[in-house]
Design an enzyme around this catalytic site. Structure first.
Site, PDB file in Angstrom:
ATOM      1  N   GLU A  49      44.369  47.473  30.186  1.00  0.00           N
ATOM      2  CA  GLU A  49      44.830  46.765  31.372  1.00  0.00           C
ATOM      3  C   GLU A  49      45.914  45.777  30.966  1.00  0.00           C
ATOM      4  OE1 GLU A  49      40.690  46.883  33.996  1.00  0.00           O
ATOM      5  OE2 GLU A  49      41.455  44.961  33.275  1.00  0.00           O
ATOM      6  N   ASP A  60      42.055  33.909  37.671  1.00  0.00           N
ATOM      7  CA  ASP A  60      42.018  33.790  36.217  1.00  0.00           C
ATOM      8  C   ASP A  60      41.657  32.385  35.778  1.00  0.00           C
ATOM      9  OD1 ASP A  60      42.851  36.483  35.633  1.00  0.00           O
ATOM     10  OD2 ASP A  60      44.821  35.916  36.384  1.00  0.00           O
ATOM     11  N   TYR A 174      35.933  48.492  39.214  1.00  0.00           N
ATOM     12  CA  TYR A 174      35.873  47.321  38.352  1.00  0.00           C
ATOM     13  C   TYR A 174      34.830  46.381  38.950  1.00  0.00           C
ATOM     14  CZ  TYR A 174      37.696  43.491  35.382  1.00  0.00           C
ATOM     15  OH  TYR A 174      37.842  42.482  34.468  1.00  0.00           O
TER      16      TYR A 174
END
Length: 268
Positions: A49, A60, A174
């Protein structure tokens, strides 16, 4: 069969869990990033990725936010990331998935982006802030072009919605192992196992798990039930620590080889 499908099929035959390292493209710069990608491949990465740096990476944690800042400061753009993919695609068939946010894609131009991504050799796209229900502008174009739109699911995803999204999933699902941002608190493998087992009952698409997997022990614990494990922040910390020094690539290779060795040992 796409490169993603072929990779998971081969791993399934070997009863092996996919190792999916994450790095931010352009950290510390695009030239070194290309070397890092090929080092990941040589060390045993099954899929990779590539984070597209963005000025407001809200999903993040501090580690990957900082890597985005370094990449942007080095002049990395979405166009540069696609050129990076095209460069490394000449040397490897390992599936490459772009992970990021919708704003850079929208500003680049959706049709232009899909065309250029296909030409570069991108296999999948994961847009953290674009719910599948709002992806009508890009989803058909990706589907027609053979680029998988990877779906994110979280512990907070209602089961009914999880079933709906799992039914139309592409590439791999995911599963975010925890609430919060990347590189956060310790994972709870048993809780993740229950969720992944439930999810596997809804789809034949492989299920990868990410967020919070920082050690070989974490990867092996999750690797006993997931189809793939995503390791990001721990790897990005190595890149941050060694920068452009001669130690960078050997340290990256060592860490990834240890992860892959641990996952491979699960089948022995």
């Amino acid at each position: 069969m796409s490169r993603i499908e072929a990779t998971f099929a081969a791993l399934r035959q070997r009863q092996e869990t996919a190792l999916i390292p994450f790095i931010t493209a352009g950290d510390p710069d695009l030239k070194v990033a290309a070397e890092i990608i090929l080092t990941l491949v040589d060390a045993g990465a099954d899929l990779i990725e590539l984070g597209v740096p963005f000025s407001d990476p809200m999903a993040d944690g501090p580690t990957i936010q900082a890597s985005s800042e370094r990449a942007l400061a080095a002049g990395t753009t979405l166009s540069g990331v696609l050129q990076l993919v095209a460069e490394v695609r000449k040397k490897t068939a390992v599936p490459l998935i772009l992970m990021g946010y919708y704003n850079p894609v929208f500003c680049y131009g959706v049709e232009r982006f899909v065309r250029d991504a296909v030409a570069a050799g991108v296999d999948g796209l994961l847009l953290v802030d674009l719910p599948p229900e709002e992806a009508a502008e890009i989803s058909p174009l990706l589907h027609e072009s053979g680029v998988a739109l990877i779906t994110l699911l979280a512990p907070t995803t209602p089961r009914e919605r999880m079933q709906r999204l799992a039914a139309v999933a592409e590439g791999y699902l995911y599963y975010v192992s925890m609430t919060g941002v990347t590189g956060g608190q310790k994972i709870s493998p048993e809780d993740i196992r229950l969720a992944v087992d439930d999810l596997k009952g809804m789809t034949n698409v492989p299920v990868g798990v990410g967020f919070g997997i920082t050690t070989v022990a974490d990867a092996c614990a999750v690797g006993t039930f997931a189809d793939g494990v995503v390791v990001g922040s721990a790897l990005v910390k190595i890149i941050e620590k060694y920068g452009k020094s001669e130690e960078l690539l050997p340290e990256v290779a060592k860490f990834v080889a240890e992860l892959k060795g641990g996952l491979t040992a699960l089948t022995s």
